[in-house]
Design a protein around this motif. Structure first.
Motif, short mmCIF file in Angstrom:
data_model
loop_
_atom_site.label_atom_id
_atom_site.label_comp_id
_atom_site.label_asym_id
_atom_site.label_seq_id
_atom_site.Cartn_x
_atom_site.Cartn_y
_atom_site.Cartn_z
N ALA A 35 0.82 -1.22 0.00
CA ALA A 35 0.00 0.00 0.00
C ALA A 35 0.86 1.27 0.00
CB ALA A 35 -0.92 -0.01 1.21
N ASP A 36 2.03 1.20 0.66
CA ASP A 36 2.90 2.38 0.69
C ASP A 36 3.50 2.67 -0.67
OD1 ASP A 36 2.30 2.28 3.30
OD2 ASP A 36 4.21 1.41 3.94
N TYR A 37 3.59 1.63 -1.50
CA TYR A 37 4.20 1.81 -2.82
C TYR A 37 3.15 1.58 -3.90
CZ TYR A 37 8.12 0.62 0.24
OH TYR A 37 9.00 0.57 1.27
N ALA A 38 1.97 2.14 -3.71
CA ALA A 38 0.86 1.86 -4.62
C ALA A 38 1.23 2.13 -6.07
CB ALA A 38 -0.36 2.69 -4.24
N ASN A 39 2.15 3.07 -6.26
CA ASN A 39 2.58 3.43 -7.60
C ASN A 39 3.20 2.24 -8.34
OD1 ASN A 39 2.75 5.33 -9.52
ND2 ASN A 39 4.56 6.36 -8.72
N TYR A 40 3.81 1.33 -7.59
CA TYR A 40 4.55 0.24 -8.22
C TYR A 40 3.76 -1.06 -8.31
CZ TYR A 40 8.48 3.32 -7.42
OH TYR A 40 9.31 4.40 -7.43
N ARG A 41 2.52 -1.02 -7.86
CA ARG A 41 1.75 -2.25 -7.72
C ARG A 41 1.64 -3.02 -9.03
NH1 ARG A 41 -3.84 -1.90 -7.16
NH2 ARG A 41 -4.37 -4.06 -6.74
N LEU A 42 1.09 -2.34 -10.05
CA LEU A 42 0.84 -3.06 -11.31
C LEU A 42 2.14 -3.43 -11.99
CD1 LEU A 42 -2.21 -1.05 -12.51
CD2 LEU A 42 -2.15 -3.45 -11.85
N LEU A 43 3.15 -2.57 -11.83
CA LEU A 43 4.46 -2.91 -12.39
C LEU A 43 4.94 -4.22 -11.80
CD1 LEU A 43 6.85 -2.00 -14.11
CD2 LEU A 43 7.81 -0.95 -12.09
N MET A 44 4.74 -4.35 -10.48
CA MET A 44 5.17 -5.58 -9.82
C MET A 44 4.43 -6.79 -10.40
SD MET A 44 4.44 -6.92 -6.05
CE MET A 44 2.83 -7.46 -6.56
N TYR A 45 3.13 -6.65 -10.59
CA TYR A 45 2.37 -7.80 -11.12
C TYR A 45 2.87 -8.19 -12.50
CZ TYR A 45 -0.91 -7.89 -7.33
OH TYR A 45 -1.47 -8.02 -6.11
N GLY A 46 3.09 -7.18 -13.35
CA GLY A 46 3.60 -7.46 -14.68
C GLY A 46 4.92 -8.20 -14.62
N LEU A 47 5.83 -7.69 -13.78
CA LEU A 47 7.16 -8.30 -13.69
C LEU A 47 7.06 -9.71 -13.10
CD1 LEU A 47 9.38 -5.29 -12.61
CD2 LEU A 47 9.32 -6.46 -14.81
N VAL A 48 6.24 -9.86 -12.05
CA VAL A 48 6.09 -11.19 -11.43
C VAL A 48 5.62 -12.19 -12.48
CG1 VAL A 48 4.62 -12.53 -9.89
CG2 VAL A 48 5.71 -10.46 -9.06
N LEU A 49 4.66 -11.78 -13.28
CA LEU A 49 4.11 -12.70 -14.28
C LEU A 49 5.19 -13.10 -15.29
CD1 LEU A 49 1.54 -14.09 -14.81
CD2 LEU A 49 0.73 -12.15 -16.12
N ILE A 50 5.93 -12.10 -15.78
CA ILE A 50 6.96 -12.41 -16.78
C ILE A 50 8.03 -13.31 -16.17
CG2 ILE A 50 8.78 -11.42 -18.22
CD1 ILE A 50 7.05 -9.01 -18.61
N ILE A 51 8.46 -12.95 -14.95
CA ILE A 51 9.55 -13.72 -14.33
C ILE A 51 9.11 -15.15 -14.06
CG2 ILE A 51 10.96 -13.93 -12.25
CD1 ILE A 51 11.00 -10.83 -12.23
N ILE A 52 7.89 -15.30 -13.56
CA ILE A 52 7.45 -16.66 -13.24
C ILE A 52 7.34 -17.49 -14.52
CG2 ILE A 52 4.93 -16.39 -13.29
CD1 ILE A 52 6.55 -18.13 -10.45
N LEU A 53 6.90 -16.85 -15.61
CA LEU A 53 6.78 -17.58 -16.88
C LEU A 53 8.15 -17.98 -17.40
CD1 LEU A 53 3.99 -15.55 -18.62
CD2 LEU A 53 3.87 -17.95 -18.05
#
Lengths: 308, 257, 399
Positions: free
Chosen positions: C344-362
């Motif tokens: 929540a403190d880094y709300a700006n980075y939330r969606l970026l994190m999801y995108g990166l998590v998805l790519i990295i996990i794939l």
């Protein structure tokens, strides 16, 4: 009424111009690689942001204008956008497309959608004030031809650029060796590789050309709207893919036809249905869904016989 | 007369954009094993695809036990009692051996999705019965496969994969079994084992009709009661193996005359 | 006998360990969670290399009653463990709701192998239906919930129908387009509040007892979240049971077969239309239920809760956890919700994190943290069934 229809037709053609190039981008990549790169819309918008970034760097832009006349420096800017698009697409190819070649398509599908998000969020986070709508500088001349409000120079140049790019593309695809190889690849990959077409080289060529197209597409759509938002990329990409599907995925001329269909539907829903402006997007997508259900091969595509 | 025949086709044909892959084919099978032979591209597999509903015939009728099948989808045809194997061993690689076999019982199992969720004991009973049936079917061919039932298909050798595919096709006790080149890719000894396996099905006592496509004439001569030869989508010869093998047209077709 | 007792103790210890991990990650900061995740990945790879993971899964599978009692007790005691901290309870509730949607989404991604980019539509239809009915028409929240589930299932049919014709990229386009249409519709229809959303959604009541009231137990005043925690986790438990039973039923196998090879599936007597629609409808029903719970829990919904990024987050949960593996999907949902809420403190980075998590996990581990497992039926695992199987084989051979 007649002039209303005429102006709507003109609007639709304008919209089709901004959609055609990205649709062609989707078709090119699909034709050569059998992969749909879902982040193309974001790449186009990122290229537009690149152009915006250069113009907002006052020193550079002033220097450019000092050396060259206005027109030339603007063309240089657009080319910068195109090159940026090409670089970005190549980077995307190596990070999120190439690792999944030949695997389950779901992986490349997800990775490219996620990559679109990454690009979008990176713009939002790192471009100064990236999450606010930006005014796109008016690089195209203002004023009207024949003092007719429909025929602003801006619109004429957008249409003209699209036609020019399409002609160049036509020349490339039909007259150069690389272009003919690309055509061959999209028709029959195995046979083309067998007769000695260097597939990897062609993929890179396609990505460079496609990326350049996307850069120009981003510039055109930003000039048309005069504003630029970091999150319009997904919608733009989705429309671009829709255009390619409606026309027939993999066919360059199909993308052109598809962009006209989608643009006319959207503009006419906006113009002639009361309160339709809010639903223009809905209408466009409904057309795509109907096409996928009833004519998945698109307007131009041939029905393929599935081999069991 | 129809009632006696398991399957009958009347002037069946199919076009692929001008190419007539199968043309005006009359075919009958009763309580017997029929070998379907012919050179490559003669329409044998296409014919099986028509019978199993994967392709819709452009002309003619397919009649199974007095009922026309033309408008049926593949799953409906399977439910009627026609099951098949594929030329390129098509098992589900992401499933275990037992799951692949259970797939063959799908259409005779009755558990509905809400029973699967809310009535566990019923669902488990049916699954366990199914597992017993599958083990029964596969152990006729090779009892060792039972020990590997919980392994992925990708770890199983080719001959056993073929057996699993055939077991999947017969575990639901079909009336008509379509075998598409069951010995393709097998060596001499394995081919011999496969012939024995198919003989076991034929002589199992369940009244089962078998259509078998084969290139290996030794297989055809040992297994089939009757042979039909196709060329360019048309029937060119029919009869016992000896008759057909001495038929001039057949020799011409194979030698490309 | 002793061996069985040993098994039971081991299973109980593993279950307790999982509870402890969840508890620690719930209490600690983002950094600690990330460290735990890293350790977990190391542990998992070690277990996979040594084959220990199969043993653990077998043990857990055999002692389901024991382990579920432990997990149940953990959830019941959670409010006391966190001393009634409503933020932490909120995280757990959201995790449960997301878990339900993710389990439903898994029927499509894991089951029939089709990526549905519109799970948030099902989720949103459930939420908006019950919110509209209970706020505008004064219908009871419970009835509203049922209506929400029904309407969501209907939406499942609508999205599932094009999915019968379209696979892969085309389905992605269709579902993304429908997701966009849905978002546009709820923004533009004033009856559902437009961009302002629907505030003031009534809370659930059981025999006149509002779930929105504080609870006093053992002299400890617990926030109203406790009621919802129990409600959500009861539904979540039901969803888990349903999903794992379906996975092991003939439908689970049929779904996988359709994913692998539709032609073969059809020739085995599987009706492609109904089996794919079932996957979409059940997934939609799960998501609709979760949406209704969410609406009546937070009391306020708006289009931002149900847009495309929400869908991406849900897909991310399924892929990260491990598609077609119920424990994996639950792990993904819990993990990502916790990280999300702590971000929540880094709300700006939330969606970026999801995108990166998805790519990295794939790229790194495309089957997810806990990959799909082979179905083991009843007690018949490879070790014990040989005798039975041989018997069965003998019986079969005689016929």
């Amino acid at each position: 009424m007649g002039s209303l229809i005429l102006s709507q037709v003109f609007n639709a053609i304008m919209l089709a111009c901004t959609l055609a190039l990205i649709g062609i981008g989707f078709s090119l990549f699909f034709g050569v690689m059998d992969i749909v790169v879902f982040c193309l819309g974001d790449i186009a918008i990122a290229s537009a942001f690149c152009i915006l970034g250069i113009t907002s760097l006052t020193g550079v832009y002033a220097a450019l204008n000092g050396i060259f006349p206005m027109v030339v420096s603007n063309i240089i800017l657009v080319i910068c956008g195109g090159v940026f698009g090409a670089i970005l697409v190549t980077v995307m190819y190596h990070t999120v497309v190439a690792p999944f070649e030949g695997k389950n398509i779901n992986a490349s599908l997800l990775s490219t959608v996620a990559a679109g998000y990454v690009i979008r969020e990176l713009i939002g986070i790192f471009y100064p004030g990236g999450r606010d709508p930006q005014n796109f500088p008016n690089l195209l001349p203002t004023g009207y031809l024949f003092n007719n409000t429909m025929l602003s120079w801006r619109n004429i140049i957008i249409v003209g650029t699209t036609v020019l790019v399409l002609m160049l593309l036509y020349w490339f695809v039909n007259r150069t060796k690389a272009g003919i190889s690309i055509q061959a690849l999209s028709q029959n990959k195995e046979a083309s590789i067998m007769i000695g077409i260097d597939w990897h080289k062609m993929v890179i060529v396609t990505f460079l050309i496609g990326g350049f197209l996307l850069g120009i597409a981003g510039f055109l759509t930003a000039s048309y709207a005069s504003t630029l938002r970091f999150d319009t990329g997904s919608m733009y990409g989705l429309l671009g893919f829709s255009v390619a599907v409606v026309g027939g995925l993999g066919s360059i001329y199909g993308a052109l036809a598809g962009s006209l269909v989608i643009a006319f539907v959207e503009v006419f829903v906006t113009g002639f249905i009361p309160g339709g402006a809010a639903y223009s997007g809905v209408a466009g997508f409904l057309i795509v869904v109907l096409f996928i259900i009833f004519r998945p091969e698109g307007i131009i595509g041939e029905k393929s016989i599935s081999k069991v | 007369m129809d009632a006696l025949k398991t399957l009958k086709t009347e002037k069946v044909g199919i076009n692929f954009g001008g190419l007539k892959a199968v043309e005006k084919l009359d075919f009958e099978i009763g309580d017997e094993t029929v070998g379907l032979i012919g050179p490559n591209g003669s329409g044998k597999t296409t014919f099986l695809n028509i019978i199993s509903g994967i392709y819709k015939p452009s002309e003619g009728r397919v009649i199974f036990k007095g009922e026309e099948l033309n408008s049926f989808t593949p799953d409906a045809i399977r439910k009627k009692g026609i099951s098949r194997t594929f030329q390129t061993n098509r098992l589900c690689m992401n499933l275990s051996v037992i799951d692949n076999l259970l797939l063959g019982l799908y259409c005779e199992q009755k558990t509905s999705w809400w029973q699967a969720i809310f009535n566990r004991s019923l669902a488990m009973q049916e699954i366990n019965r199914g597992i017993d049936k599958c083990f029964g079917a596969i152990s006729v061919f090779n009892p060792e496969i039972v020990d590997r039932a919980y392994e992925l298909i990708s770890t199983i050798p080719l001959i056993d994969r073929r057996r699993i595919e055939i077991a999947r096709a017969i575990v639901g006790r079909p009336k008509l079994l379509l075998l598409d080149e069951p010995t393709a890719g097998l060596n001499k000894e394995e081919t011999h084992q496969m012939i024995e396996d198919i003989t076991k099905i034929r002589d199992s006592g369940d009244r089962i009709s078998i259509i078998i496509i084969e290139h290996d004439m030794s297989v055809i001569s040992k297994i089939s009661d009757r042979v039909v030869c196709l060329n360019a989508g048309q029937k060119i010869a029919e009869g016992s193996f000896e008759e057909v093998s001495q038929n001039e047209n057949v020799c011409m077709a194979y030698l490309g005359g | 006998m002793a061996a069985r007792l040993n098994d039971k103790i081991t299973a109980a210890l593993v279950a307790l360990g999982i509870c402890l991990l969840v508890y620690i990650s719930l209490m600690s900061s983002l950094l600690v969670i990330l460290i735990i995740v890293a350790l977990l990945v190391v542990l998992l790879t070690y277990c996979e290399k040594t084959g220990l993971i199969d043993t653990v899964f077998q043990l857990m599978g055999k002692n389901t009653t024991l382990t579920s009692v432990i997990f149940g007790l953990f959830i019941i005691s959670l409010p006391f463990l966190v001393k009634g901290n409503n933020d932490l309870l909120h995280i757990m509730i959201i995790a449960g709701i997301m878990g339900i949607v993710a389990l439903g989404l898994n029927f499509q991604i894991g089951g029939i192998g089709q990526i549905n980019f519109a799970p948030a539509v099902f989720y949103g239809v459930g939420a908006y239906t019950t919110a509209y009915l209970s706020v505008r028409l004064g219908v009871s929240p419970w009835l509203g919930t049922i209506a929400g589930v029904c309407l969501a299932t209907l939406t499942g049919v609508i999205i599932g129908l094009p999915a019968l014709k379209a696979r892969g990229y085309y389905l992605a386009l269709v579902t993304i387009a429908l997701q966009t249409i849905f978002t546009l519709m709820i923004i533009n229809i004033p009856a559902v509040g437009g961009p302002n959303g629907i505030p003031g959604i009534p809370y659930y009541q059981i025999f006149g007892y509002s779930l929105h009231s504080r609870v006093e137990v053992f002299g400890l005043t617990l926030p109203y979240q406790v009621n919802y925690l129990y409600l959500v986790y009861i539904v979540f438990a039901l969803a888990i049971v349903a999903a794992s039973r379906l996975f092991k039923s003939r439908y689970g196998i049929a779904w996988n077969a359709v994913d692998q090879d539709p032609v073969v599936a059809a020739t085995q007597g599987i009706n492609l239309t109904s089996i794919q629609l079932l996957s979409f409808c059940l997934g939609a029903a799960f998501a609709g239920m979760a949406g209704a719970l969410y609406a009546h829990y937070t009391g306020f919904i708006s289009n931002e809760n149900f847009d495309f990024s929400q869908s991406l987050i849900l897909i991310c949960m399924v892929i990260l956890g491990g598609s077609d593996n119920v424990p994996g999907v639950i792990t993904g949902a819990l993990l990502l919700t916790m990280i999300d809420q702590k971000l929540a403190d880094y709300a700006n980075y939330r969606l970026l994190m999801y995108g990166l998590v998805l790519i990295i996990i794939l790229l790194v581990r495309s089957k997810g943290l806990l990959p799909k497992r082979i179905r083991i039926y009843g007690e018949r695992d490879t070790g014990m069934s040989n005798g039975d199987a041989k018997l069965a084989a003998g019986a079969g051979g005689k016929r």
